[in-house]
Each structure stands twice: as C-alpha cells, then as structure tokens.
Design a protein around this motif. Structure first.
Motif, PDB file in Angstrom:
ATOM      1  N   GLU A  56       0.852  -1.194   0.000  1.00 39.28           N
ATOM      2  CA  GLU A  56       0.000   0.000   0.000  1.00 39.28           C
ATOM      3  C   GLU A  56       0.878   1.231   0.000  1.00 39.28           C
ATOM      4  OE1 GLU A  56      -4.095  -1.419   2.228  1.00 39.28           O
ATOM      5  OE2 GLU A  56      -3.332   0.613   2.445  1.00 39.28           O
ATOM      6  N   LYS A  57       0.398   2.270  -0.659  1.00 36.06           N
ATOM      7  CA  LYS A  57       1.137   3.525  -0.680  1.00 36.06           C
ATOM      8  C   LYS A  57       1.104   4.178   0.684  1.00 36.06           C
ATOM      9  CE  LYS A  57       0.198   4.490  -5.530  1.00 36.06           C
ATOM     10  NZ  LYS A  57      -0.446   5.400  -6.498  1.00 36.06           N
ATOM     11  N   GLY A  58       2.228   4.811   1.010  1.00 36.43           N
ATOM     12  CA  GLY A  58       2.286   5.621   2.210  1.00 36.43           C
ATOM     13  C   GLY A  58       1.997   7.069   1.869  1.00 36.43           C
ATOM     14  N   ASP A  59       2.690   7.969   2.532  1.00 38.12           N
ATOM     15  CA  ASP A  59       2.425   9.399   2.348  1.00 38.12           C
ATOM     16  C   ASP A  59       3.173  10.011   1.170  1.00 38.12           C
ATOM     17  OD1 ASP A  59       2.585   9.413   5.902  1.00 38.12           O
ATOM     18  OD2 ASP A  59       0.771   9.473   4.670  1.00 38.12           O
ATOM     19  N   ILE A  60       4.305   9.425   0.787  1.00 42.24           N
ATOM     20  CA  ILE A  60       5.119  10.019  -0.290  1.00 42.24           C
ATOM     21  C   ILE A  60       5.591   8.929  -1.260  1.00 42.24           C
ATOM     22  CG2 ILE A  60       5.883  12.096   0.939  1.00 42.24           C
ATOM     23  CD1 ILE A  60       8.500  10.468   1.570  1.00 42.24           C
ATOM     24  N   PRO A  61       4.681   8.267  -1.982  1.00 42.38           N
ATOM     25  CA  PRO A  61       5.094   7.149  -2.840  1.00 42.38           C
ATOM     26  C   PRO A  61       5.645   7.555  -4.208  1.00 42.38           C
ATOM     27  CG  PRO A  61       2.735   7.458  -2.951  1.00 42.38           C
ATOM     28  CD  PRO A  61       3.242   8.469  -1.947  1.00 42.38           C
ATOM     29  N   GLU A  62       5.490   8.835  -4.580  1.00 49.00           N
ATOM     30  CA  GLU A  62       5.854   9.243  -5.942  1.00 49.00           C
ATOM     31  C   GLU A  62       7.344   9.024  -6.198  1.00 49.00           C
ATOM     32  OE1 GLU A  62       2.284  10.971  -4.462  1.00 49.00           O
ATOM     33  OE2 GLU A  62       4.315  11.278  -3.719  1.00 49.00           O
ATOM     34  N   GLY A  63       7.641   8.370  -7.306  1.00 44.31           N
ATOM     35  CA  GLY A  63       9.030   8.129  -7.679  1.00 44.31           C
ATOM     36  C   GLY A  63       9.596   6.826  -7.129  1.00 44.31           C
ATOM     37  N   TYR A  64       8.773   6.090  -6.382  1.00 39.71           N
ATOM     38  CA  TYR A  64       9.212   4.838  -5.772  1.00 39.71           C
ATOM     39  C   TYR A  64       8.247   3.707  -6.125  1.00 39.71           C
ATOM     40  CZ  TYR A  64      11.657   8.128  -2.669  1.00 39.71           C
ATOM     41  OH  TYR A  64      12.430   9.153  -2.163  1.00 39.71           O
ATOM     42  N   SER A  65       8.758   2.480  -6.089  1.00 41.27           N
ATOM     43  CA  SER A  65       7.917   1.296  -6.126  1.00 41.27           C
ATOM     44  C   SER A  65       8.525   0.283  -5.156  1.00 41.27           C
ATOM     45  CB  SER A  65       7.823   0.716  -7.544  1.00 41.27           C
ATOM     46  OG  SER A  65       9.094   0.315  -7.997  1.00 41.27           O
ATOM     47  N   VAL A  66       7.770  -0.775  -4.881  1.00 39.56           N
ATOM     48  CA  VAL A  66       8.244  -1.780  -3.929  1.00 39.56           C
ATOM     49  C   VAL A  66       7.926  -3.168  -4.452  1.00 39.56           C
ATOM     50  CG1 VAL A  66       8.135  -0.358  -1.824  1.00 39.56           C
ATOM     51  CG2 VAL A  66       6.097  -1.605  -2.606  1.00 39.56           C
ATOM     52  N   SER A  67       8.595  -4.140  -3.828  1.00 38.72           N
ATOM     53  CA  SER A  67       8.359  -5.535  -4.182  1.00 38.72           C
ATOM     54  C   SER A  67       8.480  -6.372  -2.927  1.00 38.72           C
ATOM     55  CB  SER A  67       9.398  -5.984  -5.216  1.00 38.72           C
ATOM     56  OG  SER A  67       9.328  -7.376  -5.415  1.00 38.72           O
ATOM     57  N   ARG A  68       7.502  -7.288  -2.749  1.00 37.24           N
ATOM     58  CA  ARG A  68       7.606  -8.222  -1.635  1.00 37.24           C
ATOM     59  C   ARG A  68       7.217  -9.604  -2.148  1.00 37.24           C
ATOM     60  NH1 ARG A  68       5.066  -7.894   4.345  1.00 37.24           N
ATOM     61  NH2 ARG A  68       6.449  -9.396   5.354  1.00 37.24           N
ATOM     62  N   GLU A  69       8.216 -10.347  -2.581  1.00 39.19           N
ATOM     63  CA  GLU A  69       8.008 -11.684  -3.132  1.00 39.19           C
ATOM     64  C   GLU A  69       8.107 -12.752  -2.054  1.00 39.19           C
ATOM     65  OE1 GLU A  69       7.142 -12.401  -6.323  1.00 39.19           O
ATOM     66  OE2 GLU A  69       6.939 -10.229  -6.536  1.00 39.19           O
ATOM     67  N   LYS A  70       8.852 -12.453  -0.997  1.00 38.50           N
ATOM     68  CA  LYS A  70       8.969 -13.377   0.127  1.00 38.50           C
ATOM     69  C   LYS A  70       8.671 -12.623   1.415  1.00 38.50           C
ATOM     70  CE  LYS A  70      12.385 -16.488  -1.863  1.00 38.50           C
ATOM     71  NZ  LYS A  70      13.700 -17.139  -1.691  1.00 38.50           N
ATOM     72  N   LYS A  71       8.205 -13.327   2.410  1.00 39.38           N
ATOM     73  CA  LYS A  71       7.756 -12.673   3.642  1.00 39.38           C
ATOM     74  C   LYS A  71       8.881 -11.886   4.305  1.00 39.38           C
ATOM     75  CE  LYS A  71       5.015 -13.663   7.762  1.00 39.38           C
ATOM     76  NZ  LYS A  71       4.410 -14.717   8.589  1.00 39.38           N
ATOM     77  N   GLU A  72      10.100 -12.399   4.240  1.00 38.28           N
ATOM     78  CA  GLU A  72      11.190 -11.765   4.990  1.00 38.28           C
ATOM     79  C   GLU A  72      11.856 -10.609   4.249  1.00 38.28           C
ATOM     80  OE1 GLU A  72      11.159 -14.842   3.801  1.00 38.28           O
ATOM     81  OE2 GLU A  72      13.073 -15.351   2.822  1.00 38.28           O
ATOM     82  N   ARG A  73      11.517 -10.405   2.988  1.00 37.34           N
ATOM     83  CA  ARG A  73      12.257  -9.444   2.174  1.00 37.34           C
ATOM     84  C   ARG A  73      11.328  -8.406   1.560  1.00 37.34           C
ATOM     85  NH1 ARG A  73      17.368 -10.088  -0.136  1.00 37.34           N
ATOM     86  NH2 ARG A  73      17.354 -12.197   0.689  1.00 37.34           N
ATOM     87  N   PHE A  74      11.726  -7.128   1.692  1.00 38.30           N
ATOM     88  CA  PHE A  74      10.923  -6.027   1.156  1.00 38.30           C
ATOM     89  C   PHE A  74      11.889  -5.074   0.453  1.00 38.30           C
ATOM     90  CE2 PHE A  74       7.327  -3.669   0.456  1.00 38.30           C
ATOM     91  CZ  PHE A  74       7.088  -2.548   1.248  1.00 38.30           C
ATOM     92  N   SER A  75      11.675  -4.882  -0.838  1.00 38.39           N
ATOM     93  CA  SER A  75      12.610  -4.082  -1.631  1.00 38.39           C
ATOM     94  C   SER A  75      11.985  -2.752  -2.018  1.00 38.39           C
ATOM     95  CB  SER A  75      12.993  -4.834  -2.905  1.00 38.39           C
ATOM     96  OG  SER A  75      13.549  -6.083  -2.594  1.00 38.39           O
ATOM     97  N   LEU A  76      12.788  -1.721  -1.970  1.00 34.19           N
ATOM     98  CA  LEU A  76      12.376  -0.389  -2.431  1.00 34.19           C
ATOM     99  C   LEU A  76      13.120  -0.090  -3.718  1.00 34.19           C
ATOM    100  CD1 LEU A  76      10.824   2.286  -1.719  1.00 34.19           C
ATOM    101  CD2 LEU A  76      12.990   3.090  -0.739  1.00 34.19           C
ATOM    102  N   ILE A  77      12.384   0.356  -4.721  1.00 28.07           N
ATOM    103  CA  ILE A  77      12.972   0.595  -6.038  1.00 28.07           C
ATOM    104  C   ILE A  77      12.775   2.056  -6.432  1.00 28.07           C
ATOM    105  CG2 ILE A  77      12.945  -0.099  -8.473  1.00 28.07           C
ATOM    106  CD1 ILE A  77      11.382  -2.695  -7.146  1.00 28.07           C
ATOM    107  N   LEU A  78      13.874   2.691  -6.804  1.00 29.97           N
ATOM    108  CA  LEU A  78      13.810   4.020  -7.397  1.00 29.97           C
ATOM    109  C   LEU A  78      13.995   3.824  -8.890  1.00 29.97           C
ATOM    110  CD1 LEU A  78      14.854   4.323  -4.378  1.00 29.97           C
ATOM    111  CD2 LEU A  78      15.800   6.516  -5.115  1.00 29.97           C
ATOM    112  N   GLU A  79      12.926   3.984  -9.658  1.00 27.22           N
ATOM    113  CA  GLU A  79      12.964   3.640 -11.087  1.00 27.22           C
ATOM    114  C   GLU A  79      13.964   4.512 -11.848  1.00 27.22           C
ATOM    115  OE1 GLU A  79      11.497   1.186 -12.621  1.00 27.22           O
ATOM    116  OE2 GLU A  79      10.237   0.451 -10.981  1.00 27.22           O
TER     117      GLU A  79
END
Lengths: 114, 116
Positions: A56-79
């Motif tokens: 879910e988007k937080g307060d400032i999601p513009e310019g970012y995306s995320v990925s969570r393919e496994k429970k233990e790992r959360f990735s932040l991507i700056l395109e």
C-alpha cells in the motif's frame, strides 16, 4: 532479538539510474515498511506491505515502487533516481501478535544521488 | 490531514539536567502513541502508550499520555551524554475498517544534545 538488515549503509548513484534497496527481517513479521528521513521532516512513510505480494502507498510514494516476493524481504525501487531522492532510507517490520505493533528498524541506507 | 508535532526541535543541556520532550497530535482514529530513541543508526523502541494518565517508566526515562490534551511527554532525569540522540514520537491510527497494519505517523523528532 529481532534483526532487520539493509543491503547497504551508504550508496552513491547517478541521476537516472535504477536503484534497489533491500531489507530483510528474521522474525517472520507480517508487516514491513519503507521510510525516508530528512532533517526537520522526521520519518515519512513511502510504502508498506502487510503480506507477501501485498503493498500500500504511504504518504510520499511518488518516484518509488516496492516488491515483496517473500515474507522476509521487502525491496524499495527508485525507477529513475533524482537528486531530490538523496536521503536516509529506513526499513522497519512489525507483527500484530499480542497487539503490539511496535516497529523494529534496520540501520538505514544513506543514499546520495549526484 | 493527520499531524504529529514535537517540541522543541532541538535542545542542549548539561549532564545531570532533567529534560521534558513534548509530542502533540491531531489525528483521526487514535490508537496508541510510541516513543523511539535514534542514535547513529536504527531507532530503538522506548515506550508505547495507549491509556491516558498511566506513566510508563524505564530507568531515568518516563512517559505519559494525555488524551484530553492530545499530547504526550517524555521525561529524562539526571541526563547523561549517552542520552544524546534524536527522540521520535509516532502515533498509530486505526483504519476505518478497524485495522492499520501497524502504520505509524511520525513527528519531526527532537534532537537532544547532552554536554559533559
């Protein structure tokens, strides 16, 4: 003890590069969060995830995306990194077990975009 | 818009002083208020407050919530140089559906510097 690790402590990237910030937690937490921290502005929520593949988007999601393919790992991507994304990035995790919800933070990644 | 405001933004004291940090909030659907301490790295959890008027204490640190005034204070007595840090206040809200997934809204932080 809960451990939240982030892939890099310091990172320098050029404008326009694609940047991946990785976060791993070892406590089987359901919820994971990405924040950026800037002087005078505190922590601002970029994205969060409450389950694998859910985000879910937080307060400032513009310019970012995320990925969570496994429970233990959360990735932040700056395109396409921009200089205004120079900041400290903090990852956190939490669990609703016992209604606690307190968040456990990683050490942070200081990203500089030149 | 939900808002959490901390004051002062920075504070310089000498060892042995007592300090009071303030956190006020204007939010819908308040659930709890949390305090964190951040030294050079990751913020570490200090307190979670859900009920008004009940003091939480840990050593020289204590905190209390006032739901009527929509605020909380964090007290540190007999400060030491090791108390130098950024102190963060955050509020957890309930979503309309009754769950928030633990999402927190943070204040700007108070930078505390304790000189020997």
């Amino acid at each position: 003890d809960v451990k939240v690790t982030q892939s890099s402590r310091y990172l320098v990237k050029r404008t326009g590069e694609k940047v991946f910030l990785e976060c791993v937690q070892d406590m089987d937490h359901e919820n994971m969060f990405w924040y950026r921290q800037d002087p005078g502005l505190g922590l601002r929520l970029i994205y969060f995830s409450y389950d694998v593949k859910m985000k879910e988007k937080g307060d400032i999601p513009e310019g970012y995306s995320v990925s969570r393919e496994k429970k233990e790992r959360f990735s932040l991507i700056l395109e396409s990194a921009s200089t205004n994304q120079t900041s400290m990035y903090l990852c956190a995790s939490s669990t609703p077990f016992a209604g606690a919800y307190e968040q456990y933070f990683g050490p942070g990644t200081r990203l500089t975009v030149t | 818009e939900d808002k959490v405001v901390q004051s002062p933004l920075s504070l310089v004291v000498h060892e042995g002083d007592t300090v009071t940090l303030n956190c006020s909030y204007e939010v819908t659907n308040f659930r709890s208020l949390l305090w964190y301490k951040q030294e050079k790295k990751a913020p570490t959890f200090l307190f979670m407050l859900t009920s008004s008027g009940i003091e939480k204490k840990s050593g020289r640190l204590s905190s209390i919530l006032d739901k009527k005034e929509l605020s909380s204070i964090l007290n540190i007595t007999a400060t030491q140089t090791g108390d130098s840090a950024i102190y963060l206040c955050a509020v957890r809200l309930n979503n309309a559906g009754g769950t928030s997934y633990g999402k927190l809204t943070f204040g700007q932080g108070t930078i505390l510097t304790v000189h020997p």
